[in-house]
Structures are given as structure tokens and as C-alpha cells.
Design a protein around this motif. Sequence first.
Motif, PDB file in Angstrom:
ATOM      1  N   GLN A 285     124.578 -12.582 -23.235  1.00  0.00           N
ATOM      2  CA  GLN A 285     125.522 -13.665 -23.043  1.00  0.00           C
ATOM      3  C   GLN A 285     124.736 -14.940 -22.822  1.00  0.00           C
ATOM      4  OE1 GLN A 285     128.426 -12.693 -20.017  1.00  0.00           O
ATOM      5  NE2 GLN A 285     129.150 -14.795 -20.135  1.00  0.00           N
ATOM      6  N   LEU A 286     124.915 -15.849 -23.732  1.00  0.00           N
ATOM      7  CA  LEU A 286     124.084 -17.056 -23.738  1.00  0.00           C
ATOM      8  C   LEU A 286     124.795 -18.174 -23.007  1.00  0.00           C
ATOM      9  CD1 LEU A 286     121.779 -18.841 -24.873  1.00  0.00           C
ATOM     10  CD2 LEU A 286     123.177 -19.140 -26.907  1.00  0.00           C
ATOM     11  N   ASN A 287     124.028 -18.899 -22.262  1.00  0.00           N
ATOM     12  CA  ASN A 287     124.589 -20.030 -21.555  1.00  0.00           C
ATOM     13  C   ASN A 287     123.594 -21.176 -21.645  1.00  0.00           C
ATOM     14  OD1 ASN A 287     125.882 -21.733 -19.797  1.00  0.00           O
ATOM     15  ND2 ASN A 287     125.124 -20.681 -17.969  1.00  0.00           N
ATOM     16  N   ILE A 288     123.938 -22.143 -22.466  1.00  0.00           N
ATOM     17  CA  ILE A 288     123.040 -23.301 -22.578  1.00  0.00           C
ATOM     18  C   ILE A 288     123.488 -24.311 -21.538  1.00  0.00           C
ATOM     19  CG2 ILE A 288     122.242 -25.140 -24.080  1.00  0.00           C
ATOM     20  CD1 ILE A 288     122.862 -23.241 -26.440  1.00  0.00           C
ATOM     21  N   VAL A 289     122.626 -24.551 -20.597  1.00  0.00           N
ATOM     22  CA  VAL A 289     122.990 -25.408 -19.471  1.00  0.00           C
ATOM     23  C   VAL A 289     123.071 -26.862 -19.935  1.00  0.00           C
ATOM     24  CG1 VAL A 289     122.324 -26.160 -17.174  1.00  0.00           C
ATOM     25  CG2 VAL A 289     121.807 -23.845 -17.927  1.00  0.00           C
ATOM     26  N   SER A 290     124.169 -27.505 -19.555  1.00  0.00           N
ATOM     27  CA  SER A 290     124.309 -28.914 -19.925  1.00  0.00           C
ATOM     28  C   SER A 290     123.377 -29.749 -19.054  1.00  0.00           C
ATOM     29  CB  SER A 290     125.740 -29.387 -19.691  1.00  0.00           C
ATOM     30  OG  SER A 290     126.631 -28.498 -20.270  1.00  0.00           O
ATOM     31  N   THR A 291     122.471 -30.417 -19.697  1.00  0.00           N
ATOM     32  CA  THR A 291     121.534 -31.212 -18.915  1.00  0.00           C
ATOM     33  C   THR A 291     121.452 -32.613 -19.498  1.00  0.00           C
ATOM     34  OG1 THR A 291     119.717 -30.514 -20.323  1.00  0.00           O
ATOM     35  CG2 THR A 291     120.061 -29.260 -18.324  1.00  0.00           C
ATOM     36  N   VAL A 292     121.042 -33.541 -18.678  1.00  0.00           N
ATOM     37  CA  VAL A 292     120.678 -34.868 -19.165  1.00  0.00           C
ATOM     38  C   VAL A 292     119.163 -34.961 -19.084  1.00  0.00           C
ATOM     39  CG1 VAL A 292     122.827 -36.022 -18.648  1.00  0.00           C
ATOM     40  CG2 VAL A 292     121.149 -35.719 -16.863  1.00  0.00           C
TER      41      VAL A 292
ATOM     42  N   GLU B   8     113.686 -31.409 -10.327  1.00  0.00           N
ATOM     43  CA  GLU B   8     115.078 -31.369 -10.754  1.00  0.00           C
ATOM     44  C   GLU B   8     115.324 -30.141 -11.630  1.00  0.00           C
ATOM     45  OE1 GLU B   8     116.331 -34.717 -13.083  1.00  0.00           O
ATOM     46  OE2 GLU B   8     118.302 -33.812 -13.438  1.00  0.00           O
TER      47      GLU B   8
ATOM     48  N   GLU C 271     121.016 -18.155  -9.089  1.00  0.00           N
ATOM     49  CA  GLU C 271     122.035 -17.886  -8.060  1.00  0.00           C
ATOM     50  C   GLU C 271     123.378 -17.574  -8.694  1.00  0.00           C
ATOM     51  OE1 GLU C 271     121.960 -21.290  -5.527  1.00  0.00           O
ATOM     52  OE2 GLU C 271     120.075 -20.666  -4.595  1.00  0.00           O
ATOM     53  N   ASN C 272     123.624 -18.197  -9.826  1.00  0.00           N
ATOM     54  CA  ASN C 272     124.904 -17.973 -10.497  1.00  0.00           C
ATOM     55  C   ASN C 272     124.912 -16.720 -11.344  1.00  0.00           C
ATOM     56  OD1 ASN C 272     126.053 -20.182  -9.363  1.00  0.00           O
ATOM     57  ND2 ASN C 272     125.690 -21.530 -11.090  1.00  0.00           N
TER      58      ASN C 272
ATOM     59  N   ASP D 198     129.438 -34.438 -21.603  1.00  0.00           N
ATOM     60  CA  ASP D 198     128.263 -33.694 -21.141  1.00  0.00           C
ATOM     61  C   ASP D 198     127.621 -34.376 -19.945  1.00  0.00           C
ATOM     62  OD1 ASP D 198     128.190 -31.465 -22.661  1.00  0.00           O
ATOM     63  OD2 ASP D 198     126.953 -32.324 -24.261  1.00  0.00           O
TER      64      ASP D 198
ATOM     65  N   LYS E 277     133.111 -22.478 -16.828  1.00  0.00           N
ATOM     66  CA  LYS E 277     132.733 -22.588 -18.225  1.00  0.00           C
ATOM     67  C   LYS E 277     133.838 -23.331 -18.956  1.00  0.00           C
ATOM     68  CE  LYS E 277     130.413 -19.834 -21.629  1.00  0.00           C
ATOM     69  NZ  LYS E 277     129.887 -18.535 -21.951  1.00  0.00           N
TER      70      LYS E 277
ATOM     71  N   ARG F 181     119.595 -22.663  -9.382  1.00  0.00           N
ATOM     72  CA  ARG F 181     121.043 -22.541  -9.392  1.00  0.00           C
ATOM     73  C   ARG F 181     121.505 -21.524 -10.427  1.00  0.00           C
ATOM     74  NH1 ARG F 181     123.461 -27.313 -11.770  1.00  0.00           N
ATOM     75  NH2 ARG F 181     123.335 -25.932 -13.578  1.00  0.00           N
ATOM     76  N   GLU F 182     120.844 -21.535 -11.566  1.00  0.00           N
ATOM     77  CA  GLU F 182     121.235 -20.585 -12.611  1.00  0.00           C
ATOM     78  C   GLU F 182     121.024 -19.148 -12.146  1.00  0.00           C
ATOM     79  OE1 GLU F 182     122.905 -20.955 -15.460  1.00  0.00           O
ATOM     80  OE2 GLU F 182     123.113 -22.988 -14.662  1.00  0.00           O
TER      81      GLU F 182
ATOM     82  N   VAL G 256     128.457 -26.354 -14.179  1.00  0.00           N
ATOM     83  CA  VAL G 256     129.472 -26.633 -15.190  1.00  0.00           C
ATOM     84  C   VAL G 256     128.845 -26.394 -16.556  1.00  0.00           C
ATOM     85  CG1 VAL G 256     131.052 -28.337 -16.130  1.00  0.00           C
ATOM     86  CG2 VAL G 256     130.477 -28.384 -13.698  1.00  0.00           C
ATOM     87  N   ASN G 257     129.270 -25.330 -17.184  1.00  0.00           N
ATOM     88  CA  ASN G 257     128.718 -25.026 -18.500  1.00  0.00           C
ATOM     89  C   ASN G 257     129.678 -25.471 -19.583  1.00  0.00           C
ATOM     90  OD1 ASN G 257     126.371 -23.672 -17.557  1.00  0.00           O
ATOM     91  ND2 ASN G 257     127.751 -22.038 -16.902  1.00  0.00           N
TER      92      ASN G 257
ATOM     93  N   LYS H 274     131.255 -20.208  -8.456  1.00  0.00           N
ATOM     94  CA  LYS H 274     129.922 -20.810  -8.457  1.00  0.00           C
ATOM     95  C   LYS H 274     129.639 -21.522  -9.762  1.00  0.00           C
ATOM     96  CE  LYS H 274     126.754 -18.325  -5.450  1.00  0.00           C
ATOM     97  NZ  LYS H 274     125.803 -17.225  -5.523  1.00  0.00           N
TER      98      LYS H 274
ATOM     99  N   ALA I 183     127.155 -32.961 -16.172  1.00  0.00           N
ATOM    100  CA  ALA I 183     125.898 -32.848 -15.428  1.00  0.00           C
ATOM    101  C   ALA I 183     126.011 -33.533 -14.069  1.00  0.00           C
ATOM    102  CB  ALA I 183     124.762 -33.466 -16.241  1.00  0.00           C
TER     103      ALA I 183
ATOM    104  N   GLU J 102     130.432 -25.525 -23.504  1.00  0.00           N
ATOM    105  CA  GLU J 102     130.113 -24.907 -24.795  1.00  0.00           C
ATOM    106  C   GLU J 102     130.879 -25.685 -25.861  1.00  0.00           C
ATOM    107  OE1 GLU J 102     128.080 -21.815 -26.776  1.00  0.00           O
ATOM    108  OE2 GLU J 102     128.155 -22.189 -24.614  1.00  0.00           O
TER     109      GLU J 102
END
Lengths: 600, 349, 322
Positions: free
Chosen positions: C67-74, C81, C91-92, B55, B34, C88-89, B69-70, B31, B59, B72
Motif C-alpha cells: 500500500q503506497l502512500n506518497i507523503v504530500s510535502t513542500v 523537518e 507512528e502512523n 497540496d 487520506k 510521523r509516518e 494528510v495524505n 492519526k 502540508a 492522492e
Amino acid sequence: MTYINRYRKTYSIQVTISISFTVLSVCSMCFLGIMLYEQFVSRMERMAVESTGQLLGQTAINLEDYLRNMRRISDAMYYSVIKDKDLSVEGLDEEMNLLYEANKDNLISIACYTNDGELVAAAPVATEKQGVDIVGQQWFLDAVEQMENLHFSTPHVQNLFDDTSYRYYWVVSLSRAVELTESGSSALGVLLVDMNYSSIEQLLAKANTDNSREYVYLMDSEGEIIYHPKQKLIYTGLYEENNLEQLTHEDGSYKEEFQGEKRLITVKTISYTGWKLVSVVPMSSFEMGLEEMRYFVIMLVTVSLLAVMILNQLVSARIAKPLQKLNDSVKEWEEGNLNPAIYVGGSMEVEHLGRTLRSTVEQIRQLMQDIVVEQEEKRKSELDALQSQINPHFLYNTLDSIVWMIEGGRSDDAVFMITQLASLFRISLSRGKTVISVEDEIRHARNYMNIQKIRYKNLFRVTFDVDSEILSCCTVKLVVQPLLENAIYYGVECMDGDGEIVVSGHRSGEDVYIEVSDNGLGMPEEEVAQLLKENNRAPRHGSGVGLLNVHNRIKLRFGPQYGLEIESVPDEGTTVRIHLPYIPFTPETQAWLESGKKQI
Amino acid sequence: MRACVLLFSGLMAAGAGMTAVGCSGGEQEIKSIKIGVTVYDQYDTFVAQLMTEFDRYAAIKEEETGVAVNVEVYNAADSQSTQNGQVESMIEEGCNVICVNLVDRTDPTTIIDMAEKSNVPLIFFNRELVEEDLERWERLYYVGAEAFESGIMEGELAAEAFAKDVSLDKNGDGVFQYVVLEGEAGHQDAIVRTEYSVSTIVQNGVEVEKLGYAIANWNRAQAQTKMTQLLSEYGEAIELVLANNDDMALGAIDALKAADIPREEWPAVVGIDGTDVGLEAVKNGEMIGTVYNDKEGQALAMLELAYRLSTGGDLSDLELLEGKYIRLPYSKVTADVVEDYIKDSDAED
Amino acid sequence: MKKNSIYFGVLVAVMLGVTAFATYGMLNTGREGEEYQVSVIVNNSSSDRWIAFREGLKQGAADNHIQLNIVSTVEFTGLSEECQIIRREFENGADGVIIEPCSSEDEEGLLSGEVSEEAVIFVGTDVMPEGLHTVVMTDHYEVGSAIAGELLEDYEGRTDGLTVGILSGNQEQLSMQKRLSGFLDAVEGTGIEVVWTAAEEGDRIEELKSFQKEHPADVLITLENDETELAVDYLLAEEKSSCVLYGEGCSEKAVYYLDKGMIQGLIVPNEFHMGYLSMQEIAKQLLYGTSPAQNREIEFLTINKENLYDVESQKILFPIVQ
């Protein structure tokens, strides 16, 4: 039983053994566990101190190396380049670039300024920022103020050159005063070596890679923090460090309490700079490592305790079980079983005990049996002695009658009497035997009755009605005569000629009955019931003793189920029944009965 | 005694059972993936823009597939040991794939060993390691461009400009006097670019004379300083500045501006990479041209490769050379075509 | 005897229990407690303006075992949106999210519907209606006032007739609205005239140019980092412009141009603190269930050329090591 024992605090051997062993092992295990744990804790603490010391030492060496390296750069730049050169003739750029390229991993820039803050040369970037007050910057002031020394600054953001990629560098400045030569005249200048702060940071971060809560930080001689893993938090005021107090410590390890947390502090001073490298180990981080050990010790102790307990149980059971069984046997004996199954087994001692006890019990029983037999014999002989005593009165009367007959010339009668008397005595004696045939017994009774009839001048009648079948069986001697005597005395004596005594006998199956009945006064039922009781004190007419004697003798000889039975109706008469087993009279049976073995 | 043994084995079994439970974890549908990235220096303009593109594509990919898709991104700040540490922590964090922009391209051993041990595929990019190192394990890939190609194109650009515009030959001697601004000392790209650009100019029939060169570590500010020094040394004589990348070319321009040299007397400046600012400079005519390093293409290729490696997808249509390399072509950018490239990136924003 | 064996049995059972407990404990020590997974969703995540914020998040995550997860966003196109990403996050497998809402006007309840049951922290701005969630942010009204304060201080006595153009950022966000009103309230009655206000829409540079052409303003006010960068770009392009710039921002670009003198005054929120605090707050929520909604305030610095290199400002302004 156990209940009472519990109250008296007397426990079974097994309980005693297992409890004492268990208590002992619990104590020693716990003691051992605690000792082990304590040992481990102190060793671990020592090791932690050692390892932080080592880590700190190593870091300090690295840091000193690094700083020495920087000083070498500064020295090289100053002594090998600046001192040699006349600035009016040639620039410093080339050498500066060379030095920078050779050390660029650790350097941000090298720059040389004149006394009034004018840039002489710089590498790798020499584009000065507009309007920067060089002279007022701390590193410059330090260098000018104390010219003989090199000065390390605290980390700060370099504010000298223009970097269009918006880049700012955190640096630690190494500054010194230098002598610049221009057209032969020398002037004061300042040489600046800006060290890349991230090199120092990386150096120290290496000492902080561990995930545990211990860390190493660096501060300058003023207590200003140079590196701290939580530097940014400290800057923001979210975290505090006890740096000012730690600053006062000499090199070494200390324990302190800061914000409610006990910590182990190790301080190491970096040479030349006066910087202090401090390692902080919260005591609780030890605890974390110890937790596992603690669980391990608990597990070890409990598992071994379990093993010891089970072993205890087994051993104590092995020791106590035979004793217990033996004890149970003894209890059974105590409770009256004369022939208990005594346990023999277990350890050697117990087995021996059991064996001895068994033979003792056997002996006691034997002895008791002997005593019983002896007593019986004694009684028999007593009784027999009693029964053989012919009433002297009777003998006297009879002899008197005989004398009287002889005097009266009735010699036939006298002969008859004497004959009867002789027969009577012969049977009475029976060569000392106790058991005789019924025939002899009846004859004895007849002799007796014949004598009595003469004495009582036929005051009563006697009828013998005995089945010939029973004549040849065994009986104890002199059993009928006492009954007759009784019947005469208490039954018919006062009947004035109407008295009648019937002696009858018959066999009924395996039993033989001989009855003596009279039609005399009779007795009430209560009296009858008392007659055959031993030691009865009921009033009686004298010779009830005779009956009892007979009764006992029969019982002793033939068994308790035999003896006398009495039926009596007042004013109608009394019947006394002798009950005997049917045993044909032979010399063998006689001898056998004589020996009295029948009873056993 | 037997009871004890039983007890012990029971405990052991219980312990083993617990560990077994602790260790087991079910496979599940993918799902999210990383991707760990470590760049040698986040202030390198090209690499920074490459990461921005990466990046962006991440996205987009996320939107297309619904798989999170994360990304880092770590900055190695020019320290290989820092980078090694970063790769280690990325592996610990459970990155499915790690993209490495090597600090020291000759020293990837530690990183490769760590990745191989944890079976995490590595994608190297931008800074190419030697083939022998890439052969060490089958799950190593490289995404980038052919360094010599950029050198050749840079040479061609310079040669073409010289042929087209005679005014560039300021002293009119028919020889191109040039200086070189080189990237990091010992860096393969720097060596190859310098080498090929000069030789290509010569091959194109232009005579050249090297006046000087300076190392500016791919850095704009350093390039400005170095250019200033070169200018003070050679002044007017410089007719061509060959920069190993756009940043340094722009640094040279900064120096020209700072020296207050009139625009018409500027030497020709050529760069490589086609960064946004570089393209802008080409558009303004400050640079005569640059060689466009296809950052979009590289970013896309990296992402596509990383995505498939993470999800176990098929790699067959990715045009892998020797099963390991993805190389994207350079292209020449001059003022005539620069708009296409600027629009290109704008349109995709 | 029976009693004894019962005692013995009980003792053995107790021992077994202790052993089992110790074994369990032993197997469990060293193993960290469950690590929560927290996703951070901010607009345009790779932007430089989040550098300090990220740093704070990372430090906070490390300190709180998250546990950190910075979501890649535009750039977000809208709340829907953003909500999609949030969903989704979760759900994941995210246990909590830290969100910078791109709009405070959640009329369809998109956002609140998404996060009603979950551990969530808002950063930067609250959503309407206010006060339902924990928000970590600066006092935006004060930020607006502080920008005005800088301006008024520099122009003391010369404010009459001064024209001001405001780049007001994303006015769908409550924070920007508050900053704007903070600024406007502060300049009221000083004679300063706001000639135009531009919200975030369309081609900004062109728009800016046309605004300036129509109603030239002496001073540009930017209420947000991106706007500050935009204004800087505008000023760079318009080399002849005599405009001065006051604004809010935290990116290195903003700081650089403050240093260069192009920006006169800059309000810099302590974004490191914001990141750290939001991590702490979400850790609290995850550990102890929901905590009462509250605003956690982040301090800000007022920076101008004079105090840029002060020891204290340096520490906040510049990322230590990258």
C-alpha cells in the motif's frame, strides 16, 4: 487372549466390520473427492478459456469498432471534404474542426499535409513545431509507400505541433495518401488522424481490471507491443513478454511455457490492422482459484469420512456388542462356571442364539447332575451290596460252632448262638433299609460280638458303653460290625486273653460319636493316614477295605464332613471313631435319608 | 449421529469465530487521513495550480495538527469512465473523503452511487454539477465560484477598459467588435461566462458586435490555432478577445505574437482564472485584465472541508450555503492591482 | 479392544485436524497476505519531476502488494523537518519508507537515528557515511561526466576558452557533489573555464542574473531537474541571451525545452525504474527482514534533439498516459 488373536489375524467382528467399512468409505470418499476436484478443475479451465475467449472477443469487437470509427473519420475527411475542395479557394479548417469536435474524446488531432510535408490544415492545433521533419516520419512514409491502404502506426509521441503547456501526446497514427486539388490540378497529400492512445489504453485496461494475474495485451503485426499492462516495465527492460513467439500463432488458445511459467494463451487477430490481441492466463492463477476448492474438497471428504467412521463404529458396535457379550458368557462357561449368566439380547439372530445356548447350558448341567446322582446311587448300592455280604467264613465258623455245640449237647448255647445269629441277620437285612437306629446297630454289634466271643472262647473282653441318648438317632447300618471285626482280627486276636474292646457312644452337640477301641497292637501313624485313602496300595492286613467301605458309606449318606476317624498308638491300641450327625430316628427321617437327598 | 451433528456445528462455530476475528478491527484515534482527488485534466493550468495550492495547504495543515494528510491525486484525462474507475479505486484504498473535479458535469451518478454505498463523502470542485444531483445524498458538497459572477466581472473589465482607453476602438465606430474563445462545448461555465460577459458589456453602455467565436476547449494551443484562424478571417477588425479562461487568452496572445502584429494594434484580451501565467500577462500589459478565481481560497476551503469530514469535525463555521455549497468570490485584476495578486501567492510560498 | 479405540481416537483426531486445517485454509485463500504500508518522502512531492518516479512506485506497489502512500510535502527546510515527517509516518503505521534525503550531511545522526531499525530505502542520494543503507540511484559521477561528454562532443575543438557557469543544485547531497566532481573531472584539461558555480540558495533567478552579469558564461550547466527548469526560466526571461544549456532533468518542462532547442543536451535518469526498483527493494526488506545494504544503479539516457523522438527514448521520456 486378544493378543494371541491378533497374532493369528483373527479380529473381532466389530474391528472387521469397522475396518472394512472404513477402508471402503475412505477409498470411495477419496475417489469421489478426486473425481469432484478433477471435474471442477476441468470445468473451471474450460470456463476460464471460455471467459477469456469472451473477454477477448468483446475487447476485439470494441477495438475493431473503435478502429473502424477512426477509419470512418479518415474516410469522411477524405471523401466528403478533401476531394470536394479546391484548396486555392477554401480551407479545410471548418470541416476539420467539426470532425474533431465530434470525436474529440478519441482524437488528438487531424492534419493534412502535402506531398512535401507542408501543412495544409490541422485541428484543433495548427501551430507547427519548428524544424520537424514531417516527410521522414514513419506514418508519412507508410502512407506514401502504400497509397491504397490506411496505415495504423505503433504508439508513439506526436511530434508535430507546439503545445506550450509542455504537453506530449502518445498517439496511434492513422495515415493515408490523399489527392489534394489546388487550382484544378491535383497533387498527392497525406491525411493523418492521430488517435488518442489513451482511448486504446482505456479500452484494453477495461479488460485488465481483474485483480488476478491474467491480462490482455495488444501487439501489431510485427510483434511490436501496442498495449501491455506492464508496458512501462517492458520498456525499461524489467519485464518480458513472449510476444514474438505468440505472433506466430493463429487465432485460438495455446499452452506455452515462458520463463518457467505455464500459461494459457489466447490469440485473436484484429481485422484490417493485423494487430493481435493476446490474453495470457498463467496456470498458477487457476491454481489460486483452485486452492479454495481443494481445501473445500479436503474438508468435505474428511468431514464425511468422520461421519461415516462414527456411523461405522456405531453400526458395527450394534452388531458386534451382543455377539461379544455372548462370547464373554461362553468364555465364562469355558472357564468352569457351570452356571454362567448367558446373555440374551441384540439382534434377532443373536438373541435366538443366546436363548438356545442358555437352554443348552441348562440341559447340560441338568444332565451332569443326573449323572452324578446316578453314579452316587450306583456306588451306594455297590457299597451297600458289599457291606451286606457277611463274611461266609464267619457264617461257616458260626454254623460249625453251632453244629459242634449241638453235637456236644450244649443246646442252650446252640440256641443262644442261633438266636444271636438270627438277630444279626434280621438287623443286617432290616427289610432292605440302609438307615437304621443306633440302637439296632449297637444290638447288631452285640449279636456279633456274642457270637465272636463264643467262637474265640472269650479270648477278649467287650464293653459296651453307649449313651442311651444316642440310641434313638439315625445311622447307616452295619458300620460298627466291620470295626469290631477289624478290632478282633488285627487288635485282640493275638492277645491271649488280655484283649479288650470298648464300644462307646455319646452325643456332642449336633454330632454323634461311636468309638470302637482296642488295646491291641496298634499301628504307626503313617499306616493310619493311609487307611482311609481310596485306592491306597499300602500293604495291609487284608480287610482295611472294610473301614474304607464304612467311611465312604457314611460320607455318601451324611456328607463329606462325616465318616471315620482313626487314632492309633503302636503297642497301645487303636480307636476308630464314627462320626455321625445327630438326626433323631423316625420313619420320616429314615425315609428322607434313604432317598439320599441329604447330599444335594 | 449426534456426534456428527456436534462436530459440524463445532466446525461452523469455529469458522464463524475465525471470520468474526478477521472482521473485527478496533476504532482508533485518527492519526492520518487520506484525501483522494481526481481532476478532469491535469494539464488544465487552473486546476493544476489549484492542486498545487491544495497540496501546500495539506502540508501546512499537517504541520498544524500533527495529523498526516495524505493526498492522492488522479488524472481522469478527460474520460468520465476513467474517473469513475479512479473513484472506485480510491474508495477501495480507503480514502476518507474524495474530491472530484468532474469530467462530465452532467454525469456524476455513478460516482455518487459508489460513494453513498461506501459512505465516503464527496467534495465536487471547480466543475459544478446540477443542483438535483447534489441533492441526491446529504454528504455531497461543492466548492467553487459563481460562474456568472466571473462573466459579469469579465464584461465589466472589458467595458471599463473600453471606457478608459478609446484607442481600443481601433476603427473608431464606438462599437466594440469582439470574438469569443469558448471553453468546452456544452460546458456550463463556458456558456455562462460568454453569456454574462457580453451582456454585462452591453449593460455598461458599450455597444458590441460579435465577429466570431471558436471553441478551444480551455486549451492554450487550441486557442492559438483558433485565434490564428479568426485573425486570418477578421484581421484588424477584432478589438476585443473575450476568453473563457486565461489559458485561452494566452493562446490568443500567442497567436497575436505569432502573426507579428505590432503590440499597439493588439486587441484587448480578457481572461478569467488569474493563473500565474495569466497574471504575468496582465502585468506585462498583454492582457488588459483577468478575473481572479480564488484558487487559494478554494483550495483552502476544500482542504478544510475535507479535513473536517475525515476527522468528524464541526462544519458549522465553514459558511456552507444550503449546507452544501462553498462559493468563493471572484475579483477583478487589472494591471493596477496585479502586483497584489502576484505577491499574494509569492508571500504564501 | 482398548487398542482399537485408541486407534480410532487417533484417527478421529487426525481427521479433525485435517478438517480444521482445510477450514482454515479455505477461509484464508482469496484473502491476500498482509499488505505492507510504505510511505514515500521526497522533496516537493507534487513537482512534475516525480511523475515518472511516481508511476514506477505505483507499478512497484501493485506488483508487490504494497500500500503506497506518497507523503504530500513542500520544499524541505532541512533534514530535521524531513526526519519529523519520517517519524510521523512510522507512528502512523508505515512499515517502511522510501526517502530522498534532502541532505547527505547527517552530522547529528538525525536520519540514521530515525531509520536504524526500520525498513528504509534511500533514493536519489546516499547519506554520509556511505554504504550503510540500500540506495537506489544513478551513478552520479557518470551523470556529471555524461553532461560534460555532451558538451565536449558539441564543442569538439572549440573548447578552448569556453566559459561555463554551473548550477550545482543542492550541494548538501552527495549525489550533487558527485555530479559536480564528475563534470569537473571530465572537463579538466579541455580549456573549459568554470566561471561560477551556484548552489541552491536564495532568490535563484536574481542570483543567476548577477552571476551572468559579472562573469558571463557561454554555457550553463545544470546538475539537477529543478536547476534545469530554473535555467530555462532564466533564459526565457533573458530573451537576448545566447547561452546554451546542458543539464539533467526529467520533467516534461525540461523535455519540452529540449525539444524547443533551448536545452542542448539532457541527461534523463530512468526515474520510473528508480521508483519501481525502490519499491521492489523495500518489499524485499519487509518480507525477508533486512537485506544487505547495496547500491542499486539506475541507468540514464543522454538525450539531445536528434534522438529525442527515437523509439527507445520516447518510451522512457514521456509518461504514457496521464
